[in-house]
Design a protein around this motif. Structure first.
Motif, PDB file in Angstrom:
ATOM      1  N   TYR A   1      -2.810  -0.035  -5.747  1.00  0.00           N
ATOM      2  CA  TYR A   1      -1.535   0.103  -5.056  1.00  0.00           C
ATOM      3  C   TYR A   1      -0.359   0.201  -6.031  1.00  0.00           C
ATOM      4  O   TYR A   1       0.785   0.045  -5.637  1.00  0.00           O
ATOM      5  CB  TYR A   1      -1.333  -1.075  -4.112  1.00  0.00           C
ATOM      6  CG  TYR A   1      -2.475  -1.232  -3.139  1.00  0.00           C
ATOM      7  CD1 TYR A   1      -2.549  -0.456  -1.992  1.00  0.00           C
ATOM      8  CD2 TYR A   1      -3.517  -2.133  -3.391  1.00  0.00           C
ATOM      9  CE1 TYR A   1      -3.601  -0.588  -1.100  1.00  0.00           C
ATOM     10  CE2 TYR A   1      -4.577  -2.272  -2.505  1.00  0.00           C
ATOM     11  CZ  TYR A   1      -4.619  -1.493  -1.374  1.00  0.00           C
ATOM     12  OH  TYR A   1      -5.675  -1.620  -0.498  1.00  0.00           O
TER      13      TYR A   1
ATOM     14  N   ASP B   1       3.312  -0.063  -4.177  1.00  0.00           N
ATOM     15  CA  ASP B   1       3.419   0.505  -2.832  1.00  0.00           C
ATOM     16  C   ASP B   1       3.610  -0.630  -1.835  1.00  0.00           C
ATOM     17  O   ASP B   1       2.679  -1.360  -1.502  1.00  0.00           O
ATOM     18  CB  ASP B   1       2.151   1.293  -2.500  1.00  0.00           C
ATOM     19  CG  ASP B   1       2.215   1.911  -1.105  1.00  0.00           C
ATOM     20  OD1 ASP B   1       3.285   1.841  -0.486  1.00  0.00           O
ATOM     21  OD2 ASP B   1       1.193   2.451  -0.661  1.00  0.00           O
TER      22      ASP B   1
ATOM     23  N   ARG C   1       1.831  -0.758   2.235  1.00  0.00           N
ATOM     24  CA  ARG C   1       0.462  -1.051   2.665  1.00  0.00           C
ATOM     25  C   ARG C   1       0.105  -2.509   2.394  1.00  0.00           C
ATOM     26  O   ARG C   1       0.622  -3.133   1.460  1.00  0.00           O
ATOM     27  CB  ARG C   1      -0.527  -0.144   1.923  1.00  0.00           C
ATOM     28  CG  ARG C   1      -0.456   1.312   2.343  1.00  0.00           C
ATOM     29  CD  ARG C   1      -1.657   2.090   1.828  1.00  0.00           C
ATOM     30  NE  ARG C   1      -1.626   2.246   0.375  1.00  0.00           N
ATOM     31  CZ  ARG C   1      -2.635   2.776  -0.314  1.00  0.00           C
ATOM     32  NH1 ARG C   1      -3.736   3.167   0.305  1.00  0.00           N
ATOM     33  NH2 ARG C   1      -2.545   2.914  -1.620  1.00  0.00           N
TER      34      ARG C   1
ATOM     35  N   LYS D   1      -2.407  -5.297   0.979  1.00  0.00           N
ATOM     36  CA  LYS D   1      -3.188  -5.186  -0.251  1.00  0.00           C
ATOM     37  C   LYS D   1      -4.237  -6.287  -0.398  1.00  0.00           C
ATOM     38  O   LYS D   1      -4.979  -6.297  -1.371  1.00  0.00           O
ATOM     39  CB  LYS D   1      -2.244  -5.216  -1.455  1.00  0.00           C
ATOM     40  CG  LYS D   1      -1.055  -4.266  -1.321  1.00  0.00           C
ATOM     41  CD  LYS D   1      -0.009  -4.543  -2.374  1.00  0.00           C
ATOM     42  CE  LYS D   1       1.261  -3.771  -2.112  1.00  0.00           C
ATOM     43  NZ  LYS D   1       1.943  -4.187  -0.873  1.00  0.00           N
TER      44      LYS D   1
ATOM     45  N   ARG E   1       3.883   5.567   1.921  1.00  0.00           N
ATOM     46  CA  ARG E   1       2.550   5.224   1.445  1.00  0.00           C
ATOM     47  C   ARG E   1       2.135   6.144   0.303  1.00  0.00           C
ATOM     48  O   ARG E   1       2.259   7.363   0.380  1.00  0.00           O
ATOM     49  CB  ARG E   1       1.530   5.334   2.574  1.00  0.00           C
ATOM     50  CG  ARG E   1       1.705   4.254   3.637  1.00  0.00           C
ATOM     51  CD  ARG E   1       0.586   4.338   4.628  1.00  0.00           C
ATOM     52  NE  ARG E   1       0.689   3.273   5.600  1.00  0.00           N
ATOM     53  CZ  ARG E   1      -0.213   3.037   6.544  1.00  0.00           C
ATOM     54  NH1 ARG E   1      -1.264   3.818   6.635  1.00  0.00           N
ATOM     55  NH2 ARG E   1      -0.067   2.051   7.393  1.00  0.00           N
TER      56      ARG E   1
END
Length: 475
Positions: free
Chosen positions: A256, A268, A271, A273, A454
């Motif tokens: 990520y 990121d 999202r 994780k 994303r």
């Protein structure tokens, strides 16, 4: 008990459970317009009357013919209240820091540690004669508004380990409070058709009684709540705080991370994780000090008080202060002009597991930290297990809970469609009105922008196969 799913998209609602949740949030900006949560619950009686959330037009009457008493002699509790939030603003400053400013209004009538015999006599309007010893109760009414400032920060993010913390500071405006306590009470109820005018004789009483601005509970509406937020009609004030921590185990955390066009490493935020998440918080630390329009009798030790039928009948929110003072013969008691009503201090712990795909499972416990005879509002302890389907625009959660200090089983349903969330933690109020100990419903509407778009981890480039020329030797 607003939305126990503990979603990653809870935003400002999640901050009430644990202020650390606003850091590394799925929202970049959230504007909470309005959220309302209402409840009514008890452990003493089932309601079997015609009213339910499914039939709200029916009359709701708490008559003895509609109340079926629960068996056993365990002390009872009751809670009726409303919790309204908004407007509020959540803002992610950068990858580590987030802040939020929000408003909230709360009002509740609550009873704790109420003896079975005492509540039965009250419901029956003291029509059954007899001697009843060792009665206990703690009744509290509280209404107040608050301004909240929340700060969340990522404190550790290395390898698979991630830790964030948060704190909320609350400015409290107390609109009104009242309490009535009996640590020990010996009652004698007169037999029906007795010649004496005395309905109840209080043989012994060790208790306390106090109030400030009892008229605050007469007309609760949005206009009155707005006045409280502006500090109008608020004889009390105080400070409060929440503090919390969230740990996430991220075995694939490097997936990520990426570099932007300038080569800077980014995370990121759009999202989830973690494989699993553990959150711990202590909420509602503090209290409200009432000084204006305040009366308190904190050392009530009296005996042989006769209470007439006229003094008992017709007690309600409009006259309870005058009636109880008359019953207790307050002119003979030591009086104070201030008291402190505490917040509903609680320890909140939840464990969230990413089952796979869009499926999550959450186990949560909220344990009240208020004493049995504490003055002020209290959180009714509960434990909940909540499986959920979670996406950006759609979320469905189905909590199964042990509520009312772990005494009652309840099941609910929550639905989030983008900016709108609706739900109930007690669907029995919709489908099982003949077995109804309580009802709950909530709704929230907010506007938001997602965290950064994303980022999809690029596939590894295939290494081109190189052709190797070989020279064949000849002998």
């Amino acid at each position: 008990m607003f939305n126990p799913s503990h979603s990653n998209f809870a935003g400002l609602g999640g901050a009430i459970w644990n202020p650390a949740t606003i850091a590394d949030n799925r929202y970049s900006v959230q504007l909470e317009l309005l959220a309302v949560d209402g409840h009514a619950t008890n452990t003493a009686y089932r309601y079997t009357g015609p009213w339910s959330l499914k039939s709200p037009s029916e009359d709701f009457e708490l008559e003895s013919r509609y109340l079926q008493q629960r068996t056993g002699d365990r002390p009872n509790l009751v809670s009726v209240g409303v919790n309204a939030r908004g407007p509020g603003l959540l803002l992610r400053l950068n990858s580590k820091h987030s802040i939020a400013v929000s408003t909230r209004v709360r009002a509740a009538l609550q009873g704790n540690n109420v003896s079975q015999e005492l509540i039965r006599n009250a419901v029956d309007e003291f029509e059954n004669g007899g001697r009843f010893t060792d009665n206990k109760l703690n009744l509290n009414m509280n209404a107040f508004a608050e301004w909240n400032l929340t700060y969340g920060r990522v404190v550790f993010d290395e390898g698979p380990h991630f830790l964030k913390t948060g704190i909320t500071v609350k400015r409290l405006m107390g609109a009104g409070s009242a309490y009535l306590q009996a640590k020990s009470m010996d009652l004698e109820v007169a037999a029906p058709n007795a010649a004496s005018d005395t309905t109840v004789r209080i043989r012994n009483l060790d208790g306390a009684f106090g109030y400030s601005n009892p008229r605050a509970f007469d007309d609760l509406d949005t206009e009155e709540g707005g006045r409280w937020l502006r500090g109008q009609n608020t004889p009390g004030s105080g400070w409060g705080a929440d503090i919390g921590f969230v740990y996430e185990y991220r075995p694939d955390g490097d997936r990520y991370r990426y570099r932007d066009a300038k080569g800077a490493e980014k995370v990121d935020h759009g999202r989830n994780k973690y494989r699993y998440r553990l959150a711990v918080a202590i909420t509602d630390i503090g209290g409200i000090r009432y000084r204006d329009q305040t009366v308190a009798y904190n050392e009530i030790k009296t005996a042989n008080l006769g209470v007439s039928n006229d003094e008992v009948n017709g007690i309600d929110l409009d006259n309870f202060d005058e009636r109880i003072e008359r019953i207790l013969r307050a002119q003979d008691l030591s009086k104070d002009t201030k008291f402190v009503a505490g917040l509903a201090t609680a320890l909140n712990v939840d464990f969230d597991y990413h089952v796979g795909g869009k499926i999550y499972a959450n186990a949560a416990v909220s344990q009240s930290l208020r004493g049995r005879y504490a003055i002020g509002m209290r959180q009714l302890s509960y434990a909940a297990f909540t499986p959920r389907l979670e996406t950006r625009w759609l979320e469905i959660a189905a909590p199964v809970s042990l509520v009312n200090n772990y005494q009652m089983l309840a099941y609910g349903l929550m639905l989030r469609l983008g900016p709108l969330t609706v739900g109930s933690n007690n669907l029995q109020a919709l489908f099982e009105k003949s077995n109804l100990y309580g009802a709950n419903a909530y709704a929230e509407l907010s506007l938001f922008t997602w965290a950064n778009k994303r980022y999809k981890t690029p596939k590894k480039a295939k290494t081109p196969t190189q052709k190797v020329k070989t020279t064949q030797k000849t002998s």
